[in-house]
Each structure stands twice: as structure tokens, then as C-alpha cells.
Motif scaffolding. Structure first.
Motif, short mmCIF file in Angstrom:
data_model
loop_
_atom_site.label_atom_id
_atom_site.label_comp_id
_atom_site.label_asym_id
_atom_site.label_seq_id
_atom_site.Cartn_x
_atom_site.Cartn_y
_atom_site.Cartn_z
N SER A 31 61.44 86.97 147.16
CA SER A 31 62.71 87.27 147.86
C SER A 31 62.68 88.66 148.49
CB SER A 31 63.90 87.13 146.91
OG SER A 31 63.79 88.04 145.84
N VAL A 32 61.88 89.55 147.94
CA VAL A 32 61.77 90.91 148.48
C VAL A 32 61.07 90.91 149.84
CG1 VAL A 32 60.73 93.19 148.08
CG2 VAL A 32 61.77 91.94 146.17
N ILE A 33 60.06 90.06 149.99
CA ILE A 33 59.28 90.06 151.23
C ILE A 33 59.68 88.96 152.20
CG2 ILE A 33 57.31 91.17 150.12
CD1 ILE A 33 55.92 88.34 150.20
N ASP A 34 60.52 88.03 151.80
CA ASP A 34 60.89 86.89 152.65
C ASP A 34 61.55 87.34 153.94
OD1 ASP A 34 61.64 84.24 153.49
OD2 ASP A 34 63.65 84.72 152.76
N GLY A 35 61.00 86.94 155.06
CA GLY A 35 61.55 87.29 156.36
C GLY A 35 62.52 86.27 156.92
N SER A 36 62.70 85.16 156.23
CA SER A 36 63.61 84.12 156.73
C SER A 36 65.03 84.30 156.24
CB SER A 36 63.11 82.73 156.30
OG SER A 36 63.30 82.54 154.90
N GLY A 37 65.19 85.05 155.15
CA GLY A 37 66.51 85.20 154.55
C GLY A 37 66.94 84.02 153.71
N THR A 38 66.03 83.08 153.43
CA THR A 38 66.39 81.89 152.67
C THR A 38 65.99 81.95 151.20
OG1 THR A 38 64.33 80.73 153.22
CG2 THR A 38 66.19 80.45 154.73
N VAL A 39 65.02 82.80 150.85
CA VAL A 39 64.55 82.89 149.46
C VAL A 39 65.43 83.89 148.72
CG1 VAL A 39 62.61 83.41 147.94
CG2 VAL A 39 62.19 82.36 150.18
N LYS A 40 66.14 83.42 147.72
CA LYS A 40 67.09 84.27 147.00
C LYS A 40 66.56 84.80 145.68
CE LYS A 40 69.79 83.86 150.33
NZ LYS A 40 69.72 84.94 151.30
N GLY A 41 65.59 84.12 145.07
CA GLY A 41 65.01 84.61 143.82
C GLY A 41 64.26 83.52 143.10
N ALA A 42 63.48 83.95 142.11
CA ALA A 42 62.72 83.00 141.30
C ALA A 42 63.63 82.42 140.23
CB ALA A 42 61.52 83.70 140.65
N GLN A 43 63.43 81.16 139.91
CA GLN A 43 64.18 80.53 138.83
C GLN A 43 63.64 81.03 137.49
OE1 GLN A 43 64.19 76.26 139.14
NE2 GLN A 43 64.97 76.30 141.22
N PRO A 44 64.52 81.18 136.52
CA PRO A 44 64.06 81.59 135.20
C PRO A 44 63.18 80.50 134.58
CG PRO A 44 66.40 81.04 135.15
CD PRO A 44 65.95 80.94 136.57
N ARG A 45 62.43 80.84 133.61
CA ARG A 45 61.55 79.93 132.87
C ARG A 45 60.29 79.54 133.64
NH1 ARG A 45 66.69 77.85 131.57
NH2 ARG A 45 66.43 76.08 132.95
N GLY A 46 60.09 80.12 134.80
CA GLY A 46 58.86 79.88 135.54
C GLY A 46 57.83 80.93 135.16
N PRO A 47 56.61 80.79 135.63
CA PRO A 47 55.58 81.77 135.32
C PRO A 47 55.89 83.11 135.99
CG PRO A 47 54.78 80.25 136.98
CD PRO A 47 56.12 79.73 136.52
N GLU A 48 55.54 84.19 135.31
CA GLU A 48 55.71 85.52 135.92
C GLU A 48 54.67 85.74 137.00
OE1 GLU A 48 56.07 88.81 133.25
OE2 GLU A 48 57.35 87.68 131.89
N ARG A 49 53.49 85.14 136.81
CA ARG A 49 52.40 85.26 137.79
C ARG A 49 51.81 83.88 138.02
NH1 ARG A 49 47.07 86.27 139.02
NH2 ARG A 49 46.68 88.06 140.37
N LEU A 50 51.53 83.59 139.26
CA LEU A 50 51.02 82.27 139.62
C LEU A 50 49.52 82.14 139.35
CD1 LEU A 50 52.93 81.84 142.99
CD2 LEU A 50 53.55 80.98 140.72
N SER A 51 49.11 80.90 139.14
CA SER A 51 47.71 80.55 138.93
C SER A 51 47.52 79.16 139.53
CB SER A 51 47.38 80.55 137.44
OG SER A 51 48.23 79.64 136.75
N ASP A 52 46.28 78.70 139.56
CA ASP A 52 46.00 77.40 140.14
C ASP A 52 46.78 76.30 139.40
OD1 ASP A 52 44.80 75.62 141.88
OD2 ASP A 52 43.04 75.34 140.61
N GLY A 53 47.51 75.49 140.15
CA GLY A 53 48.28 74.40 139.58
C GLY A 53 49.63 74.78 138.99
N ALA A 54 49.97 76.07 138.98
CA ALA A 54 51.24 76.52 138.40
C ALA A 54 52.42 75.92 139.16
CB ALA A 54 51.33 78.04 138.42
N LYS A 55 53.46 75.60 138.44
CA LYS A 55 54.71 75.12 139.03
C LYS A 55 55.74 76.23 138.86
CE LYS A 55 53.85 70.23 138.08
NZ LYS A 55 53.20 70.03 139.33
N PHE A 56 56.48 76.49 139.95
CA PHE A 56 57.50 77.54 139.89
C PHE A 56 58.66 77.16 140.79
CE2 PHE A 56 54.86 78.61 143.45
CZ PHE A 56 55.64 79.31 144.35
N GLY A 57 59.84 77.49 140.34
CA GLY A 57 61.05 77.17 141.10
C GLY A 57 61.62 78.39 141.76
N MET A 58 62.24 78.17 142.90
CA MET A 58 62.89 79.25 143.63
C MET A 58 64.33 78.87 143.94
SD MET A 58 60.43 81.47 143.80
CE MET A 58 61.10 82.71 144.89
#
Length: 156
Positions: A31-58
Motif C-alpha cells: 500500500s505504501v508503493i501502490d500507484g493506483s490508489g487501490t491497495v489499502k493494506g495487507a490482511q492480517p494472518r497472512g505471511p509477513e514476507r512472501l515466498s514461492d507459493g505463498a498466499k496473501f490477502g490484500m
């Protein structure tokens, strides 16, 4: 051959690929770098850092709030990261060590929105994504640059 369903922009950023990758692999930074203005934040309970195959909600907003679940589909530490959601289009970042015009070491960052394999691409066009994404991607790269270097000029 060009394809209107692959939108790609690049920018030189005077920062090492590892530093840039760290931001891209951290959903709470999107959300800090998003240039579209549509990303508001990461959903809780997702990974803090991404890896191959990781699932994360926004948390998102395009006229209304909604949530989106993404899956990391390409992952090469420090070099490449991409994710897709249920509709199938992919957001991809490719990082290549580079030298700026003034000799400054850094990274050529390529951001891509790839909907070439999506069925029903016609709806993406109707929704205006093909018009909006080039500008949003360029703004995201400016914000990423500004976050890392403290200064960034709009590409000319």
C-alpha cells in the motif's frame, strides 16, 4: 510482437536489487508503493514476507472496499517475484543490476501486469484496466524509488 494484455514499464532505481526485493516481498509495504490508489493494506494472518507459493490477502478499494487473495506464482530471491489472484492476471516485478546514466549503481526494475492467459480479457478492457494500468505502474515505480532513495522524479 506486442500484446495489449501485457503492460510493462521499467525504471532505474539507485538501490540494490535485494533492498527493492525486500519491499516487494513484504505485503504490508504494497500500500505504501501502490500507484493506483487501490491497495489499502495487507490482511492480517497472512505471511509477513512472501515466498514461492505463498498466499496473501490484500484490502482493496475500487469504488467499494473488497478483499483479494493472491498466490505467489514466480519467485527468485532478489530477482523476480509475481503473484496472481483468482481471475488469473499476474503482477510481476523483475530486478536486474544496472548502472545509471551517471554511473550510479542500482537496479533496473520492470513491473508488469500480465493478463495474456486470462479468459474473458474483454471485460478487463471494458473496465478500463488497459488505459489505467500504464499510468498506475509508472506511479508505483516512482513511489518505490522515492521510498528507497528519498527522492524520485517522474520519468519523462
Amino acid at each position: 510482437m506486442t500484446n495489449r494484455y501485457l503492460i510493462s514499464r521499467e525504471r532505474f532505481i539507485a538501490a540494490p536489487p535485494e533492498d527493492i526485493f525486500e519491499i516487494l516481498a513484504t505485503p504490508s509495504m504494497h500500500s505504501v508503493i501502490d500507484g493506483s490508489g487501490t491497495v489499502k493494506g495487507a490482511q492480517p494472518r497472512g505471511p509477513e514476507r512472501l515466498s514461492d507459493g505463498a498466499k496473501f490477502g490484500m484490502e482493496m478499494n475500487v469504488k467499494v472496499d473488497y478483499k483479494i487473495l493472491n498466490t505467489v506464482c514466480e519467485f527468485e530471491e532478489g530477482r523476480r517475484i509475481a503473484w496472481r489472484h483468482f481471475y488469473g492476471h499476474i503482477w510481476r516485478y523483475i530486478l536486474e543490476p544496472a548502472t545509471g546514466a551517471d554511473g550510479t549503481p542500482g537496479t533496473r526494475v520492470t513491473e508488469q501486469w500480465d493478463a495474456r492467459a486470462v479468459r474473458g480479457r474483454f471485460f478487463l478492457r471494458l473496465a478500463g484496466y488497459l488505459r489505467r494500468h500504464p499510468v498506475s505502474i509508472e506511479e508505483t515505480l516512482v513511489r518505490l524509488d522515492r521510498h528507497l532513495t528519498g527522492t524520485a522524479e517522474v520519468a519523462g
